[in-house]
Motif scaffolding. Structure first.
Motif, PDB file in Angstrom:
ATOM      1  N   VAL A 149      -3.600   1.927  -6.217  1.00  0.00           N
ATOM      2  CA  VAL A 149      -4.178   2.740  -4.965  1.00  0.00           C
ATOM      3  C   VAL A 149      -5.528   3.270  -5.549  1.00  0.00           C
ATOM      4  O   VAL A 149      -6.328   4.045  -4.791  1.00  0.00           O
ATOM      5  CB  VAL A 149      -3.211   3.617  -4.517  1.00  0.00           C
ATOM      6  CG1 VAL A 149      -2.025   3.112  -3.858  1.00  0.00           C
ATOM      7  CG2 VAL A 149      -2.647   4.633  -5.571  1.00  0.00           C
ATOM      8  N   GLN A 150      -5.577   3.422  -6.986  1.00  0.00           N
ATOM      9  CA  GLN A 150      -6.990   4.075  -7.322  1.00  0.00           C
ATOM     10  C   GLN A 150      -6.992   5.549  -6.832  1.00  0.00           C
ATOM     11  O   GLN A 150      -8.159   5.738  -6.373  1.00  0.00           O
ATOM     12  CB  GLN A 150      -8.014   3.098  -7.105  1.00  0.00           C
ATOM     13  CG  GLN A 150      -7.972   1.726  -7.703  1.00  0.00           C
ATOM     14  CD  GLN A 150      -9.230   0.846  -7.358  1.00  0.00           C
ATOM     15  OE1 GLN A 150     -10.445   1.383  -7.441  1.00  0.00           O
ATOM     16  NE2 GLN A 150      -8.805  -0.665  -7.050  1.00  0.00           N
ATOM     17  N   CYS A 186       0.719   3.531  -7.608  1.00  0.00           N
ATOM     18  CA  CYS A 186       2.004   3.950  -6.926  1.00  0.00           C
ATOM     19  C   CYS A 186       3.151   3.056  -7.073  1.00  0.00           C
ATOM     20  O   CYS A 186       3.003   1.810  -6.732  1.00  0.00           O
ATOM     21  CB  CYS A 186       1.832   4.190  -5.468  1.00  0.00           C
ATOM     22  SG  CYS A 186       3.090   4.835  -4.607  1.00  0.00           S
ATOM     23  N   ARG A 187       4.138   3.580  -7.802  1.00  0.00           N
ATOM     24  CA  ARG A 187       5.193   2.771  -8.092  1.00  0.00           C
ATOM     25  C   ARG A 187       6.395   3.347  -7.757  1.00  0.00           C
ATOM     26  O   ARG A 187       6.624   4.555  -7.982  1.00  0.00           O
ATOM     27  CB  ARG A 187       5.175   2.329  -9.488  1.00  0.00           C
ATOM     28  CG  ARG A 187       3.938   1.776  -9.985  1.00  0.00           C
ATOM     29  CD  ARG A 187       4.307   1.268 -11.713  1.00  0.00           C
ATOM     30  NE  ARG A 187       3.100   0.577 -12.285  1.00  0.00           N
ATOM     31  CZ  ARG A 187       2.457   1.285 -12.734  1.00  0.00           C
ATOM     32  NH1 ARG A 187       2.349   2.619 -13.094  1.00  0.00           N
ATOM     33  NH2 ARG A 187       1.165   0.657 -13.354  1.00  0.00           N
ATOM     34  N   MET A 188       7.591   2.752  -7.329  1.00  0.00           N
ATOM     35  CA  MET A 188       8.795   3.103  -6.898  1.00  0.00           C
ATOM     36  C   MET A 188       9.964   2.076  -7.184  1.00  0.00           C
ATOM     37  O   MET A 188       9.743   0.884  -7.010  1.00  0.00           O
ATOM     38  CB  MET A 188       8.735   3.400  -5.409  1.00  0.00           C
ATOM     39  CG  MET A 188      10.139   4.213  -4.767  1.00  0.00           C
ATOM     40  SD  MET A 188      10.347   4.432  -3.052  1.00  0.00           S
ATOM     41  CE  MET A 188      10.324   2.625  -2.576  1.00  0.00           C
ATOM     42  N   SER A 237     -11.038  11.551  -3.604  1.00  0.00           N
ATOM     43  CA  SER A 237     -12.004  11.055  -2.509  1.00  0.00           C
ATOM     44  C   SER A 237     -10.988  10.675  -1.137  1.00  0.00           C
ATOM     45  O   SER A 237      -9.784  10.599  -1.337  1.00  0.00           O
ATOM     46  CB  SER A 237     -12.652   9.886  -2.840  1.00  0.00           C
ATOM     47  OG  SER A 237     -11.771   8.885  -2.996  1.00  0.00           O
ATOM     48  N   ARG A 238     -11.579  10.927  -0.070  1.00  0.00           N
ATOM     49  CA  ARG A 238     -10.860  10.586   1.240  1.00  0.00           C
ATOM     50  C   ARG A 238     -10.576   9.176   1.200  1.00  0.00           C
ATOM     51  O   ARG A 238      -9.089   9.083   1.543  1.00  0.00           O
ATOM     52  CB  ARG A 238     -11.809  10.998   2.598  1.00  0.00           C
ATOM     53  CG  ARG A 238     -11.196  10.648   3.619  1.00  0.00           C
ATOM     54  CD  ARG A 238     -12.034  10.944   4.901  1.00  0.00           C
ATOM     55  NE  ARG A 238     -12.162  12.547   4.738  1.00  0.00           N
ATOM     56  CZ  ARG A 238     -12.792  13.175   6.027  1.00  0.00           C
ATOM     57  NH1 ARG A 238     -13.306  12.676   6.836  1.00  0.00           N
ATOM     58  NH2 ARG A 238     -12.975  14.592   5.689  1.00  0.00           N
ATOM     59  N   MET A 239     -11.185   8.200   0.780  1.00  0.00           N
ATOM     60  CA  MET A 239     -10.871   6.823   0.956  1.00  0.00           C
ATOM     61  C   MET A 239      -9.724   6.660  -0.103  1.00  0.00           C
ATOM     62  O   MET A 239      -8.710   6.086   0.149  1.00  0.00           O
ATOM     63  CB  MET A 239     -11.803   5.830   0.458  1.00  0.00           C
ATOM     64  CG  MET A 239     -13.014   5.732   1.421  1.00  0.00           C
ATOM     65  SD  MET A 239     -14.232   4.641   0.968  1.00  0.00           S
ATOM     66  CE  MET A 239     -13.490   3.019   0.987  1.00  0.00           C
ATOM     67  N   SER A 240      -9.660   7.303  -1.470  1.00  0.00           N
ATOM     68  CA  SER A 240      -8.550   7.328  -2.190  1.00  0.00           C
ATOM     69  C   SER A 240      -7.263   7.671  -1.571  1.00  0.00           C
ATOM     70  O   SER A 240      -6.032   7.348  -1.961  1.00  0.00           O
ATOM     71  CB  SER A 240      -8.841   7.874  -3.437  1.00  0.00           C
ATOM     72  OG  SER A 240      -9.908   7.046  -4.097  1.00  0.00           O
ATOM     73  N   LEU A 289       9.946   7.567  -7.619  1.00  0.00           N
ATOM     74  CA  LEU A 289       8.679   7.341  -7.557  1.00  0.00           C
ATOM     75  C   LEU A 289       7.616   7.863  -8.290  1.00  0.00           C
ATOM     76  O   LEU A 289       7.538   9.119  -8.559  1.00  0.00           O
ATOM     77  CB  LEU A 289       8.166   7.484  -6.032  1.00  0.00           C
ATOM     78  CG  LEU A 289       6.791   7.313  -5.478  1.00  0.00           C
ATOM     79  CD1 LEU A 289       7.091   6.808  -3.968  1.00  0.00           C
ATOM     80  CD2 LEU A 289       5.800   8.298  -5.609  1.00  0.00           C
ATOM     81  N   ASP A 290       6.657   7.162  -8.886  1.00  0.00           N
ATOM     82  CA  ASP A 290       5.484   7.644  -9.679  1.00  0.00           C
ATOM     83  C   ASP A 290       4.447   7.294  -9.079  1.00  0.00           C
ATOM     84  O   ASP A 290       3.830   6.419  -9.145  1.00  0.00           O
ATOM     85  CB  ASP A 290       5.716   6.718 -11.221  1.00  0.00           C
ATOM     86  CG  ASP A 290       4.324   7.159 -11.930  1.00  0.00           C
ATOM     87  OD1 ASP A 290       3.779   8.199 -12.044  1.00  0.00           O
ATOM     88  OD2 ASP A 290       4.240   6.163 -12.969  1.00  0.00           O
ATOM     89  N   LEU A 291       3.614   8.642  -8.736  1.00  0.00           N
ATOM     90  CA  LEU A 291       2.249   8.479  -8.415  1.00  0.00           C
ATOM     91  C   LEU A 291       1.191   8.881  -9.553  1.00  0.00           C
ATOM     92  O   LEU A 291       1.089  10.006  -9.888  1.00  0.00           O
ATOM     93  CB  LEU A 291       2.209   9.020  -7.075  1.00  0.00           C
ATOM     94  CG  LEU A 291       0.761   9.202  -6.456  1.00  0.00           C
ATOM     95  CD1 LEU A 291       0.208   7.886  -6.062  1.00  0.00           C
ATOM     96  CD2 LEU A 291       0.573  10.266  -5.427  1.00  0.00           C
ATOM     97  N   GLY A 292       0.518   7.823  -9.929  1.00  0.00           N
ATOM     98  CA  GLY A 292      -0.282   8.197 -11.194  1.00  0.00           C
ATOM     99  C   GLY A 292      -1.908   7.846 -10.600  1.00  0.00           C
ATOM    100  O   GLY A 292      -2.367   8.151  -9.522  1.00  0.00           O
TER     101      GLY A 292
END
Length: 371
Positions: free
Chosen positions: A62-63, A40-42, A75-78, A33-36
């Motif tokens: 997911v920005q 988000c990719r897995m 940020s909270r939304m992100s 899994l790569d969270l950039g």
């Protein structure tokens, strides 16, 4: 990796009921899994020969790094969007009963003052243990993911990974490696950029590497106040080039003969799809495609001619990519201005594939043979 077709697909006459696809043994599965900064990719895959076969995947914009350049915080939304996506990843891992995995986060979590606390929240709410990896490991994983695309004729190799929040460049000298062993020499870099002492194998020499803290999302945010489309593009491209001055090969002119660039990112694959005129993305046609500097420049000029509204309506770019394509193109143009080439290989692969190769190589489950 193309999905496996069921046995008998395309045969005539067709059976009334298609044969069942045998489920892979969970003990043979690996997850990466790569969270950039942007996505988000897995991948979930199993070893197959000297490659791997993908059995499940996930990808979502997911920005996570939205607004990071201004506030220095996630940020909270992100974070909420990202946790939701990671819960889906967790459900896929559980359903496949995967026990061997590597789950990593990159530039956004490295830079954000609340990055570490967000990682704790992910473990608490999504049940996933993410690790924030250093830029050198991110660069190394991008390099080994591209090993199958390295030409046996290549003597000087530049691997470029344009991410959402950073861009990694690695320059590799292959002149001391026999031609037939060059792709495998790249794969052996999974253990580190410095060759192991006493290794019997001829080593690929990493001349230099750099992680520029500018990617498609962060570079765009820095110049968001410039309203003229062409002016913003030019400023982004020249600003990125200025960040390369400390990279050792920057001051050296490179002959095109024996030189290969491998570009791995959504920017490079989108440019390739535009070059091919694809109205629907086809990984089999894009991954491994070779393009010249002139062909890439023609695509980028076409993007500028389209303007923002034209790019939004262009099916080759896509809705998810249109907001970031010009910052990515600015990075790509800067690189080709410094090192023009007749052989830029397009890689529809990256950190996830590198994570899988590294895990499988370390476990010794990949066959030893030519790519």
């Amino acid at each position: 990796m193309a999905p496996r077709r069921p046995d008998g697909a395309g045969a005539f006459p067709k059976p009334v009921e298609p044969p069942r696809t045998r489920q892979p043994d969970p003990a043979s599965l690996y997850a990466a899994l790569d969270l950039g900064t942007n996505s988000c990719r897995m991948l979930i895959a199993q070893p197959k020969g000297n490659q791997f076969h993908v059995v499940d995947s996930f990808s979502k914009s997911v920005q996570l790094g939205q607004g990071l350049e201004v506030t220095g915080r996630l940020s909270r939304m992100s974070m909420d969007r990202t946790v939701h996506a990671l819960k889906i990843c967790r459900s896929k891992i559980d359903r496949r009963q995967v026990s061997r995995m590597r789950l990593v986060a990159t530039e956004a979590c490295r830079r954000a003052v609340n990055g570490a606390s967000f990682i704790k929240r992910v473990e608490r709410e999504a049940g996933l243990k993410l690790e924030i990896i250093a830029p050198e490991e991110e660069a190394r994983l991008a390099v080994i993911s591209c090993a199958p695309l390295v030409s046996t004729k290549t003597e000087q190799l530049l691997v470029v990974d344009i991410g959402g929040g950073s861009t990694e460049l690695v320059w590799i000298d292959l002149t001391r490696v026999p031609r037939h062993d060059r792709p495998r020499a790249i794969m052996r870099l999974h253990a580190g950029f410095k060759p192991a002492d006493g290794s019997p194998f001829p080593a690929a020499r990493v001349v230099d590497w750099i992680s520029v803290p500018l990617g498609v999302a962060t570079l765009r945010e820095q110049f968001d106040d410039v309203k003229n489309d062409a002016a913003r593009f030019a400023l982004m491209s020249w600003f990125f080039e200025e960040q390369l001055e400390s990279f050792a090969p920057y001051a050296k002119e490179q002959a095109r003969d024996g030189f290969q660039i491998i570009g791995t990112s959504g920017t490079v694959t989108t440019v390739a799809a535009s070059h091919l005129g694809l109205k629907r993305y086809d990984r089999n046609r894009v991954d491994g495609l070779r393009m010249t500097s002139d062909q890439i420049d023609a695509v980028i000029r076409g993007y500028l001619t389209l303007g923002p509204s034209g790019r939004r309506a262009d099916p080759r770019i896509g809705r998810d990519r249109q907001a970031l394509i010009m910052s990515g193109a600015a990075i790509l143009q800067a690189l080709l201005r410094v090192w023009p080439t007749d052989r830029l290989s397009v890689a529809d692969r990256g950190l996830r594939e590198g994570l899988l190769y590294a895990q499988m190589s370390a476990d010794g489950v990949l066959d030893d043979g030519p790519y």
